[in-house]
Design a protein around this motif. Sequence first.
Motif, PDB file in Angstrom:
ATOM      1  N   ARG B 221       0.823  -1.212   0.000  1.00 21.05           N
ATOM      2  CA  ARG B 221       0.000   0.000   0.000  1.00 21.05           C
ATOM      3  C   ARG B 221       0.853   1.256   0.000  1.00 21.05           C
ATOM      4  NH1 ARG B 221      -5.133   0.619   2.597  1.00 21.05           N
ATOM      5  NH2 ARG B 221      -4.141   2.310   3.688  1.00 21.05           N
ATOM      6  N   LEU B 222       1.846   1.255   0.886  1.00 23.04           N
ATOM      7  CA  LEU B 222       2.636   2.473   1.011  1.00 23.04           C
ATOM      8  C   LEU B 222       3.559   2.674  -0.179  1.00 23.04           C
ATOM      9  CD1 LEU B 222       3.098   2.338   4.814  1.00 23.04           C
ATOM     10  CD2 LEU B 222       2.208   4.261   3.534  1.00 23.04           C
ATOM     11  N   THR B 223       4.047   1.569  -0.761  1.00 32.12           N
ATOM     12  CA  THR B 223       4.858   1.712  -1.972  1.00 32.12           C
ATOM     13  C   THR B 223       4.025   2.351  -3.077  1.00 32.12           C
ATOM     14  OG1 THR B 223       6.033  -0.292  -1.363  1.00 32.12           O
ATOM     15  CG2 THR B 223       6.336   0.504  -3.599  1.00 32.12           C
ATOM     16  N   ALA B 224       2.826   1.800  -3.265  1.00 33.05           N
ATOM     17  CA  ALA B 224       1.951   2.349  -4.308  1.00 33.05           C
ATOM     18  C   ALA B 224       1.638   3.814  -4.020  1.00 33.05           C
ATOM     19  CB  ALA B 224       0.667   1.525  -4.392  1.00 33.05           C
ATOM     20  N   LEU B 225       1.352   4.077  -2.751  1.00 30.56           N
ATOM     21  CA  LEU B 225       1.025   5.445  -2.346  1.00 30.56           C
ATOM     22  C   LEU B 225       2.190   6.382  -2.636  1.00 30.56           C
ATOM     23  CD1 LEU B 225      -1.432   6.646  -0.748  1.00 30.56           C
ATOM     24  CD2 LEU B 225       0.079   6.673   1.223  1.00 30.56           C
ATOM     25  N   GLY B 226       3.391   5.932  -2.280  1.00 34.67           N
ATOM     26  CA  GLY B 226       4.578   6.760  -2.489  1.00 34.67           C
ATOM     27  C   GLY B 226       4.814   7.028  -3.962  1.00 34.67           C
ATOM     28  N   ARG B 228       2.623   6.870  -6.352  1.00 39.35           N
ATOM     29  CA  ARG B 228       1.550   7.689  -6.917  1.00 39.35           C
ATOM     30  C   ARG B 228       1.597   9.113  -6.402  1.00 39.35           C
ATOM     31  NH1 ARG B 228      -2.228   5.626  -9.922  1.00 39.35           N
ATOM     32  NH2 ARG B 228      -1.756   3.489 -10.430  1.00 39.35           N
ATOM     33  N   GLY B 229       2.071   9.252  -5.177  1.00 37.06           N
ATOM     34  CA  GLY B 229       2.057  10.574  -4.570  1.00 37.06           C
ATOM     35  C   GLY B 229       3.239  11.434  -4.968  1.00 37.06           C
ATOM     36  N   ALA B 230       4.139  10.893  -5.794  1.00 35.50           N
ATOM     37  CA  ALA B 230       5.334  11.654  -6.149  1.00 35.50           C
ATOM     38  C   ALA B 230       4.943  12.990  -6.782  1.00 35.50           C
ATOM     39  CB  ALA B 230       6.184  10.846  -7.121  1.00 35.50           C
ATOM     40  N   LEU B 256      11.908   9.574  -4.694  1.00 32.96           N
ATOM     41  CA  LEU B 256      10.910  10.498  -4.166  1.00 32.96           C
ATOM     42  C   LEU B 256       9.981   9.801  -3.177  1.00 32.96           C
ATOM     43  CD1 LEU B 256       9.873  12.556  -7.309  1.00 32.96           C
ATOM     44  CD2 LEU B 256      11.100  13.356  -5.310  1.00 32.96           C
ATOM     45  N   ALA B 257       9.825   8.484  -3.342  1.00 29.49           N
ATOM     46  CA  ALA B 257       8.909   7.748  -2.463  1.00 29.49           C
ATOM     47  C   ALA B 257       9.635   7.222  -1.228  1.00 29.49           C
ATOM     48  CB  ALA B 257       8.279   6.596  -3.234  1.00 29.49           C
ATOM     49  N   ARG B 258      10.854   7.676  -1.010  1.00 31.29           N
ATOM     50  CA  ARG B 258      11.678   7.128   0.060  1.00 31.29           C
ATOM     51  C   ARG B 258      10.948   7.115   1.403  1.00 31.29           C
ATOM     52  NH1 ARG B 258      15.445   9.603   3.614  1.00 31.29           N
ATOM     53  NH2 ARG B 258      17.012   8.117   4.301  1.00 31.29           N
ATOM     54  N   LYS B 259      10.306   8.220   1.703  1.00 28.99           N
ATOM     55  CA  LYS B 259       9.645   8.334   2.988  1.00 28.99           C
ATOM     56  C   LYS B 259       8.563   7.270   3.151  1.00 28.99           C
ATOM     57  CE  LYS B 259       8.226  11.900   6.043  1.00 28.99           C
ATOM     58  NZ  LYS B 259       8.379  13.249   6.428  1.00 28.99           N
TER      59      LYS B 259
END
Lengths: 402, 644, 318
Positions: B221-226, B228-230, B256-259
């Motif tokens: 979930r968080l990978t996808a979120l990261g 997509r949220g870039a 960019l999705a590191r966090k």
Amino acid sequence: MSTSVFSVDGLWKVFGPKADRVPADPELAALPAADLRTRTGCTAAVRDVSFDVRKGEVFVVMGLSGSGKSTLVRCLTRLIEPTAGTIAIDGEDVRAMDKARLRELRRHRAAMVFQHFGLLPHRTVLDNVAYGLEIQGVGRAERRAKAAEVVAKVGLEGMEQRRPGQLSGGQQQRVGLARALAVDPEVLLFDEPFSALDPLIRREMQEEVVRLHREEGRTMVFITHDLSEALKLGDRIALMRDGRIVQLGTPEEIVGSPADDYVREFVRDVPREQVMTVRTAMRPASADEADSGPAVVPGATVSEAIEAVARTGGPVRVMDGSRCVGIVDHTGLLDVVAGVAAEADMAAVAAGSDAAAAGSRAAGAARVGDGGAPARARSSVGEAPRQRGGAVQPAGTNAETV
Amino acid sequence: MATITATPPRTLPGALKHPAARKLLLLALAAAILVPLANARWTSGTWPTALTIDLTQPLTNVSDWIIDNRDSHPLFLYFFGHISNAVVLSVRAVYLTLLTIGWTGVTALGALVAWRVAGVKLALGTAAAFLACGLLGMWVPTMQTLALMVVAVLASVVVGALLGLAAGLSDRMDRALRPVLDTMQVLPAFAYLLPVVLVFGIGVPAAVLATVVYAAPPMARLTALGLRGADKGVLEAVESLGATARQRLLTARVPLARKELLLGLNQTIMMALSMAVIASVIGAGGLGDRVYQALASVDVGAALAAGIPIVLLAVVLDRVTAAAGNGGTEHPRAGWPYALAAALAVAVAGRLLGRTDWPGSWTLNIAEPVNRAVDWMTAHLYSGVPVVGGTADWAGHFTTWVLDPVRDGLQWLPWWSVLLVVAALAWLIGTWRTALTAVLAMAAIGVLGVWEPALDTLSQVLAAVAVTLVLGFATGIAAARSDRFERLLRPVLDVFQTMPQFVYLIPVVALFGVGRAPAVAAAVVYALPAVVRITAQGLRQVDPAAMESARSLGATSGQQLRQVQLPLARPALLLALNQGVVLVLAVVIIGGLVGAGALGYDVVFGLAQGDLATGLVAGAAIVCLGLMLDRVTQPTGRRAKKGA
Amino acid sequence: MRRKRMMTAGALALLVLTTGCGAADMTQQASPFANAQGAKTVTLSVQSWVGAQANVAVAQYLLEHELGYRVDTVQVDEVPAWDALSQGRVDAILEDWGHPEQEQRYVDDKKTITRGGDLGVTGHIGWYVPTYFAEQHPDVTNWKNLNKYADRFRTPESGGKGQLMDGSPSYVTNDKALVKNLKLDYQVVFAGSEAAQITQIKQFAKEKKPFLTYWYSPQWLFKKVPMTEVKLPAYQEGCDADPAKVACAYPHTPLQKYLNTDFAEQGGKAAAFLRKFQWTTEDQNEVSLMIAEQKLSPEEAAKKWVDSHRTTWKAWLS
């Protein structure tokens, strides 16, 4: 006539379901935005736009938010896929390019500077600037050397190892500019690059762009919603409204002879004496006046002429080289400042064509510089609109006065 | 039916223009047509038998087939066998490595990694945590759990990241995966155990795989979120420079999705740890097994001795990964080799001194004093406390006056009215889609033939959630208003939240006797920290400008709370409700171990007796119940992260 | 197109990777924690009740201190333990209360499990009331009188009926059927685990409250809470054949040991030792009580017993 870098003809960008049918259907194409939306669910961001960008000029596209200018500039390198029309760069059809060719275009020929910078937060300034070269596959040492050079050019020496987050907005945009310059593109595309900056920083950055342009003579396409920025930087300005180009011309033409009420309203508060040149204010010289007295160049602004007139107390000659092309005096200059001359021009134009009624469509189709179409702007000025970018123009003067 | 959403004519009374009223009206209309039909066809009251499907026989057949073919069928030999093999080999490799490094080496390595990532303070904390594990006599179990965790977390991260990558890059994958992942996040860990056991049998492979299934979703979930949220602007800039898709992914989207990626890692570790304990029921070994064994002999002290290392591991891993996610302290890269060399030196020194095993004499027996304390507590609180009565009396009253009426009420309600209520609640708070999902989930429970026990479980959940919310909101409000109180509360919440749920079970039995009341009590204790935390956070994050304007108008602090903070913190409060429900359900299920009966008992029974038909049906019903409860309490736009 | 091809290739590679190296029988895998650091390891299954812990504690102590093995213990419920034993993840079960179905499948059909002989302890399951209550009301020990006392056994959990407390769901029980078939006014309440059940019994006993519970012997709790069995209809061979129609008492079961077949054949001294391991109900209770009541660790309890019963265990080692 100079060669075109970009040549855009009949460009459309329509967002929405089955967008293709809108440009193809003349009835749909003519609908106002609101009607189009209710009829088809589509929004036309760019409508039938045509223009050329000439080599070495600063071409400004200006309009309020929502006028389609940002979409337009993205269509040039197909960051947004156009719906219809043709785009050519140096004569090559951009819309026909395959992926590899398009990548080539973006890597080497057109680089873009963004309103919100678009920097990679996890990289240093130097690596951000070198990023475009890295994408191209340039070796580490070489790209860093090149990047360091460009970083110095935009005045960021000593900040190479900082991260974007540690820089001010103006500095970040310098990085964005440097990143675009590092790949040594043929054209620089600016998408409202300075809108997010403070007014003082903005002016500083504008001067930076003017300086770069003077030094390198690189072709620039500059998007802005700020009229004074457009007037200051642009050799030619395309004024957009609702996806169409309402008027295309030199700053002097836009201010001096607005194509319709919309444009007139737009340029109403512009200090005309700083935009208009003495060309507009002069009258033919009588035989004795042509030979002696103080002189100004034809590209000089009215404001400069006023200074000269005030100093001498009498009329001043407009000298194109050693030839006297006209005379400016109190009356002529005051007419310009008061806007009387322009109104007179406009009346003539309105009588000459049904411009106001025809609306923006006619103006959009008017391709200034291609010599064929009835260019209204030209009819009022009677000169090739390339003066300001030419050698005659003292760029420094321009920058200081506005 | 439900899709007719024509705007009402203007002549309607004002109340009906409100969307909620409109939805209810529509629902009532649907009910008016459907209910008489259903009533005529089947009886009211409990779920009609005509609408159930008995899965016992097919499931038993499947289970028998698997047991008979596990050592001969190619599917097992060539596929599951290799997976199982790989798990065993890798866990073993990690375990042996940890043992070889010895306790000195592991402690040094842990501390140095913490130092590089998160600074000196955490490094000291890490070292202290490892030493405490040894001191409690739990070194070897800790290493076993750590070995299992390392493998499970790595596998979860790989699986989760791959799924997340797919969902982050492809819209179609995202649409397909999102509801699945959302649902998996709300399911009680217990429901995962049976299917894995069915295939892999009791043991470490099953435990690791159950853990992976449980812990991978947050990573995905968080990978996808990261991804997509870039920042769209950055991606556009990268594209404008002519980057290929691969360059864009590697140089921009992933960094960019590191966090989010590190947050995903953090969540995965926490969930894996909690699952590693629950998986002791299916033979995970390690610390969880010690807790489980200690509980079997009613030895709270020993359970705590094994529980503390789990809490310590959890806190250390949480803080270190969280620090990494926040960018950590800016250290030059050059530090790493030195750190590694130092760790290596300590390990070698430990080996040379012959100190790879934790010295047996260096252990501290905390079990006895803890047990004495627990005995004292139960002896004095259980009954006969003057005025308030003992805990057993409370439990009795709670059962008679709250649990029984709620259960009987739910079971007395005609089945269709339960569905209607579910639909109404889900629709009011969400969209018609959520309502449909909730109703279908509830109906599935009926079809599976476990309507009655499911309503029993539901009644326990409702009672526990009510208690949790009352206590949680009160504590949360107090914590939001007093910094000192919050500082005091924080470590307590941390410990309660990371303590394996099992540890609570025996003390609650000692205090509340056997039955549903202790299960409810354990659920409240477990769910409370999350509710308190989310409430306090929500109240504190209320826009300061709104608070300032309220103060400038002369509002008392009570008025500020009621008129500004609570309304503005509404999303946070709803989230707290949602999390509360999810966590309560997880523990109420485990309550099957202390006499809560219902679905939890069926799952425990299925596991204990190898009766997969009962267990799987109950597990499926729990899944449906979880899905229904989540949808009914889920406001549109989920921001929940489990155990936030 | 290219992506599709790549995906196919990836799937193929995965398939080759997982299948290419031949078959892998996961039923033959040992625990990853076994045999660490080169020691010979025996894995014993510990059931959740204390009697079983006592068996394992003593066996573990002797295996480690007398035979030099390393012992891992795994707590698994009874039926899954059979499965684990068959797979070799557990080497031995020391106390089994009778699982005919599993015995048929694994011992007789698949031969993956071998009988290990009697433990020496006889187990019995039954219904019990506390002795203090039985002394006041002697007739409660006959099942026919249970309905008379249903009121006394009521709890909030059982509602209007008397409470018959059952233990862990893993235990062998016919209680639901018994209550129904004997027409008793009772509700079976499952404590869910033995730990919960014991805790509850102790709380009841502390207040001298009456209770009726499923319980079994040998069990150390009898020493702490004396309980008297309630007589159910006598057990006859086969009366519990149909689980739904059971209406008789539980049998007396000689508890059995079972070994994994491979371990029985190749386990050397450890296997021989476990076959011979046999002790009495009293022995087991002694150790159980030390673990459960005196809160000694299983290892300490085993050491105490071993120190004082040298002759008993010497026989197992010969």
